[in-house]
Design a protein around this motif. Structure first.
Motif, PDB file in Angstrom:
ATOM      1  N   ALA A 127      -2.057 -10.560   9.476  1.00 14.60           N
ATOM      2  CA  ALA A 127      -1.524  -9.212   9.306  1.00 14.60           C
ATOM      3  C   ALA A 127      -0.026  -9.171   9.014  1.00 14.60           C
ATOM      4  O   ALA A 127       0.485  -8.151   8.568  1.00 14.60           O
ATOM      5  N   HIS A 128       0.692 -10.291   9.239  1.00 17.21           N
ATOM      6  CA  HIS A 128       2.111 -10.242   8.882  1.00 17.21           C
ATOM      7  C   HIS A 128       2.272  -9.995   7.391  1.00 17.21           C
ATOM      8  O   HIS A 128       3.233  -9.379   6.961  1.00 17.21           O
TER       9      HIS A 128
ATOM     10  N   PRO B 237       0.828  -2.593   5.420  1.00 17.34           N
ATOM     11  CA  PRO B 237       1.744  -1.855   4.551  1.00 17.34           C
ATOM     12  C   PRO B 237       3.173  -2.399   4.734  1.00 17.34           C
ATOM     13  O   PRO B 237       3.604  -2.611   5.865  1.00 17.34           O
ATOM     14  N   GLY B 238       3.847  -2.668   3.636  1.00 12.94           N
ATOM     15  CA  GLY B 238       5.208  -3.204   3.724  1.00 12.94           C
ATOM     16  C   GLY B 238       5.253  -4.710   3.871  1.00 12.94           C
ATOM     17  O   GLY B 238       6.318  -5.311   3.810  1.00 12.94           O
TER      18      GLY B 238
ATOM     19  N   GLY C  37      -3.965  -3.929  -0.498  1.00 18.28           N
ATOM     20  CA  GLY C  37      -4.585  -2.804   0.201  1.00 18.28           C
ATOM     21  C   GLY C  37      -5.326  -3.208   1.459  1.00 18.28           C
ATOM     22  O   GLY C  37      -5.856  -2.375   2.171  1.00 18.28           O
ATOM     23  N   LEU C  38      -5.375  -4.510   1.738  1.00 18.83           N
ATOM     24  CA  LEU C  38      -6.068  -4.996   2.935  1.00 18.83           C
ATOM     25  C   LEU C  38      -5.089  -4.967   4.110  1.00 18.83           C
ATOM     26  O   LEU C  38      -4.001  -5.524   4.011  1.00 18.83           O
ATOM     27  N   ASP C  39      -5.494  -4.310   5.192  1.00 23.11           N
ATOM     28  CA  ASP C  39      -4.608  -4.159   6.352  1.00 23.11           C
ATOM     29  C   ASP C  39      -5.327  -4.726   7.575  1.00 23.11           C
ATOM     30  O   ASP C  39      -6.250  -4.107   8.104  1.00 23.11           O
ATOM     31  N   LEU C  40      -4.900  -5.903   8.011  1.00 21.90           N
ATOM     32  CA  LEU C  40      -5.633  -6.602   9.072  1.00 21.90           C
ATOM     33  C   LEU C  40      -4.986  -6.469  10.442  1.00 21.90           C
ATOM     34  O   LEU C  40      -5.291  -7.236  11.351  1.00 21.90           O
ATOM     35  N   ARG C  41      -4.126  -5.466  10.602  1.00 20.38           N
ATOM     36  CA  ARG C  41      -3.502  -5.291  11.913  1.00 20.38           C
ATOM     37  C   ARG C  41      -4.526  -4.896  12.977  1.00 20.38           C
ATOM     38  O   ARG C  41      -5.484  -4.183  12.707  1.00 20.38           O
TER      39      ARG C  41
ATOM     40  N   ALA D 201     -10.087  -0.314   5.353  1.00 15.91           N
ATOM     41  CA  ALA D 201      -8.743  -0.907   5.279  1.00 15.91           C
ATOM     42  C   ALA D 201      -8.752  -2.342   5.795  1.00 15.91           C
ATOM     43  O   ALA D 201      -8.051  -3.197   5.265  1.00 15.91           O
ATOM     44  N   TYR D 202      -9.560  -2.630   6.837  1.00 17.22           N
ATOM     45  CA  TYR D 202      -9.578  -4.022   7.307  1.00 17.22           C
ATOM     46  C   TYR D 202     -10.683  -4.845   6.649  1.00 17.22           C
ATOM     47  O   TYR D 202     -11.023  -5.919   7.098  1.00 17.22           O
ATOM     48  N   GLY D 203     -11.220  -4.350   5.547  1.00 14.34           N
ATOM     49  CA  GLY D 203     -11.988  -5.213   4.662  1.00 14.34           C
ATOM     50  C   GLY D 203     -13.458  -4.903   4.497  1.00 14.34           C
ATOM     51  O   GLY D 203     -14.108  -5.467   3.616  1.00 14.34           O
ATOM     52  N   ILE D 204     -14.000  -4.013   5.350  1.00 14.47           N
ATOM     53  CA  ILE D 204     -15.443  -3.792   5.267  1.00 14.47           C
ATOM     54  C   ILE D 204     -15.793  -3.023   3.998  1.00 14.47           C
ATOM     55  O   ILE D 204     -15.264  -1.942   3.750  1.00 14.47           O
ATOM     56  N   MET D 205     -16.620  -3.633   3.167  1.00 18.35           N
ATOM     57  CA  MET D 205     -17.040  -3.073   1.874  1.00 18.35           C
ATOM     58  C   MET D 205     -15.847  -2.818   0.941  1.00 18.35           C
ATOM     59  O   MET D 205     -15.920  -2.007   0.038  1.00 18.35           O
TER      60      MET D 205
END
Lengths: 338, 399
Positions: A245-246, A250-251, A258-262, A270-274
């Protein structure tokens, strides 16, 4: 728990050193000038973070710490320290990153091998200067007497704990920033309250090195204590937060994906599903989605974690082999997903 | 530590910024010397790379504003990544006002040169090439500016990219001019970007020549105001070799221009020749999406006067034989899916432009339900379009 034991021993040793200092002329204190100056010190010893470099014996004001779920780097052992100048302390900011005073430093040594066979590979330092954080890599010499600035990074042949012979990459100064960056500025990644133990946070408060124990401290699962019966989701989400997630936020360095794994991201897409790939190239591996519930082998995320091929492998930096334990947890998470 | 690093360590304490300098790195000094020079550069400095091949095992990166990285020519200074062991691209630029010119990047394992959040960047006289020809195992993008404002890519060549040769994503104020892109899946792709001028390029032997896409689920969407003008789009007949899963894997072999979604695309004064599926294709985004911010329609797309040569005679489309028979052996130059958000914003053509429509009635509809027929739009001579392109300051840097 081997690592925790080692840390405890280290902490005791540090305490011992502190006591010793009271009655004899102690070693030189940490060099605030080296941290705060504008240059790039040529040697790690210029900072005097350690009274004994090879033994990683911390100087006064240098606090060892560990993370509940650590970033995996080819299985290297990591010795982590925070330096706080005299009269300063950390400030908690909820479950997030601790706030560091100017003049503070974060030190992380990468080592391989156990006991007397332990070899220090590199030490990375993050210096909190008046105009922001600076990240510098130092490479240990063959004699293990000194670590020297390696601005351009480098490679070291070594065998991982899993027995794989690899070419281990020491990042260059810019690559330090590619992970340690948000909105173009260098920032620390690891010391978030949620990923530090409540015990450690409490001890820091008692020492006057932290203002308070924040709510949400220590909430990330303890990676080394996991059992096969534990729910996969918290482990997997913690692992992705710490290892990915680092950049994937965003940023961050991979914001354009567009993938946000926080950890705190609650939107499954946002964390990847579909979620379809954007600029994955051959990293997509003939798969259509980052995470396809129930189908780990058809999920791009797992495919990239399970590869060592540049252009496919994720993370792009910081590993030359596959973290089989991490892959297993993420595989289980996707497989159990409805 | 080398001389440069030592100098920097010593000078690091100087209070006043130094005057811009030129630092020369020879190929024989190796990758570490080059990377150190990039790290130690001060704003305004020029890093000059000597003639020859630099052999690299890791990605290079530049994070200092205002630096020029210059070689001795795209065939004389080569950064050779054939033995690359790490990093996702050959060269990564993350600072503003950077100029890259006159060197080549060969066989990077991932992307060629990526510039991210790097405003006001110039790529001039750059060659990115996968020397083994088109292969699925080649890296994705050759020249790859993303999330940037002010982008000029000029006089460059890209060949062999398994996604797009020149890809500009999530950016604005862009000029892509006088480049040659060959044997890529997509020659040039403008994605989720605004105010782009793509002009005087040659797109040859790609799967698709020039692509203008707007995709859902990204931080920056709402692509549009793109002009494709004075390009030569010829013989784009290479079978698609993109890894499946990527959006360009769906591009049909033999596509000249493909517009997918977007608001405002002008296609005029280009020369099209021998693009066997379609010279120009205008379609809505076809896949399911869940993003309330996203508009899947192609709006305000104008096909002006272009030179349409032979094409559409070997389309990669189901029912090809029937279609070819119906249209007399070759499909007309413009393929439209028939979808519009409103009559006002539907596809516009000038008199003399012919085409055919899939006759679809809703976004996402299966091609099996297509009702192909000739294009029945009323041509118009009247259209206006805003001036677009990179800021003049970037062009001025080339002088």
């Amino acid at each position: 728990m081997r690592l925790a034991g080692a840390l405890l021993a280290l902490a005791c040793a540090a305490l011992g050193m502190g006591l010793a200092r009271a009655d004899v002329t102690g070693p030189p204190p940490v060099s605030d000038a080296a941290i705060l100056g504008e240059g790039f010190p040529a040697k790690l010893s210029d900072f005097a973070f350690f009274t004994q470099g090879r033994a990683q014996m911390p100087s006064r004001g240098v606090h060892p710490y560990a993370l509940n779920t650590p970033l995996w780097s080819d299985g290297a052992d990591k010795l982590r320290f925070i330096y706080l100048p005299q009269g300063t302390r950390l400030t908690a900011d909820g479950e997030g990153l601790l706030r560091f005073p100017v003049g503070a430093a974060i030190i992380k040594t990468f080592a391989s091998g156990e006991g007397a066979d332990r070899r220090l590979i590199e030490t990375r330092v993050l210096l909190h200067r008046a105009d922001g954080w600076v990240a510098l890599p130092y490479r240990w010499d063959a004699e293990q007497t000194e670590a020297r600035l390696a601005l351009a990074g480098g490679r070291v042949n070594l065998t991982t704990p899993a027995g794989e012979a690899i070419s281990y990459a020491i990042p260059n100064k810019n690559q330090c920033k590619s992970c340690h960056s948000k909105d173009g500025a260098v920032i620390p990644i690891g010391p978030k309250a949620r990923n530090l133990s409540a015990q450690w946070l409490g001890a820091m408060v008692r020492q006057g090195a932290l203002d308070r124990v924040p709510r949400g401290g220590g909430t990330l699962p303890l990676w080394t204590a996991q059992r096969a019966s534990d729910a996969a989701a918290p482990l997997a989400r913690a692992y992705l937060d710490v290892n990915c997630a680092h950049c994937h936020q965003p940023g961050g360095g991979a914001s354009n994906s567009g993938l946000d794994l926080r950890w705190e991201q609650a939107d499954p897409h946002a964390y990847g599903i579909m979620k379809r790939p954007v600029a994955a190239g051959r990293g997509a591996g003939n798969r259509d989605f980052s995470v396809l519930p129930g189908r780990p082998e058809e999920s791009i995320l797992l495919y990239r974690m399970d590869s060592t091929e540049p252009g496919i492998a994720m993370p792009e930096l910081g590993r030359s082999s596959v973290d089989h334990e991490g892959v297993a947890v993420v595989r289980r998470w996707i497989a159990e997903m409805k | 530590m080398n001389r440069l690093a030592l100098a920097a360590a010593l000078l690091g304490t100087a209070a006043a910024p130094l005057a811009a300098e030129t630092h020369r790195v020879e190929a024989a000094q190796g990758a570490a010397a080059l990377q150190e020079a990039l790290i130690l550069a001060k704003p305004g400095d020029v890093i000059e790379m000597g003639e020859g091949r630099f052999t690299l095992t890791d990605g290079l990166s530049l994070d200092v504003d205002g630096v020029t990285l210059r070689g001795m020519g795209m065939d004389r200074t080569v950064l050779d990544f054939t033995g690359q062991q790490g990093a996702g691209e050959g060269l990564l630029v993350t600072s503003d006002n950077v100029t890259l010119r006159d060197f080549a990047v060969e066989n990077p394992r991932g992307d060629g040169i990526k510039s991210k959040g790097a405003d006001m960047i110039v790529y001039s006289g750059i060659r990115v090439e996968w020397t083994g020809g088109p292969k699925e195992t080649n890296g994705a993008y050759g020249i790859y500016p993303v999330e940037s404002t002010g982008v000029l890519v000029v006089n460059s060549r890209v060949s062999g990219a398994s996604d797009a040769g020149i890809y500009v994503g999530q950016s604005r104020d862009i000029t892509v001019r006088e480049n040659i892109v060959t044997f890529n899946v997509a020659g040039i792709e403008i994605e989720n970007s605004r105010n782009a001028l793509v002009t005087s390029n040659i797109a040859n032997r790609n799967t698709g020549g020039l692509l203008v896409f707007d995709l859902p689920g990204l931080p920056v969407m709402g692509g549009g105001n793109v002009i494709l003008r004075d390009n030569v789009v010829k013989d784009n007949d290479t079978p698609n070799f993109a890894p499946k899963g990527n959006i360009v894997a769906s591009v049909r072999r033999g596509t000249g221009v493909l517009v997918m979604a977007n608001d405002g695309v002008l296609i005029e004064a280009n020369a099209f020749e021998n693009n066997p599926t379609a010279h120009v294709m205008v379609v809505a985004y076809t896949q399911p999406f869940d993003d309330a911010r996203y508009n899947p329609h192609a709006r305000n797309v104008i096909v002006g006067r272009n030179a349409f040569g032979r094409g559409g005679d070997d389309p990669q489309i189901d029912g090809k034989e029937m279609l070819l028979a119906a249209f007399g052996g070759a499909l007309p130059p413009v393929l439209w899916d028939g979808l519009s958000e409103s009559p006002d914003t539907a596809l516009k053509i000038v008199p003399g432009v012919t085409g055919w429509s899939l006759g679809l009635s809703r976004v996402g509809q299966s091609l099996a339900e297509a009702r192909p027929g000739p294009l029945t739009l009323t041509p118009t001579e009247l259209y206006t379009f805003p001036a677009v392109g990179a800021p003049a300051a970037l062009e001025a840097r080339l002088k």
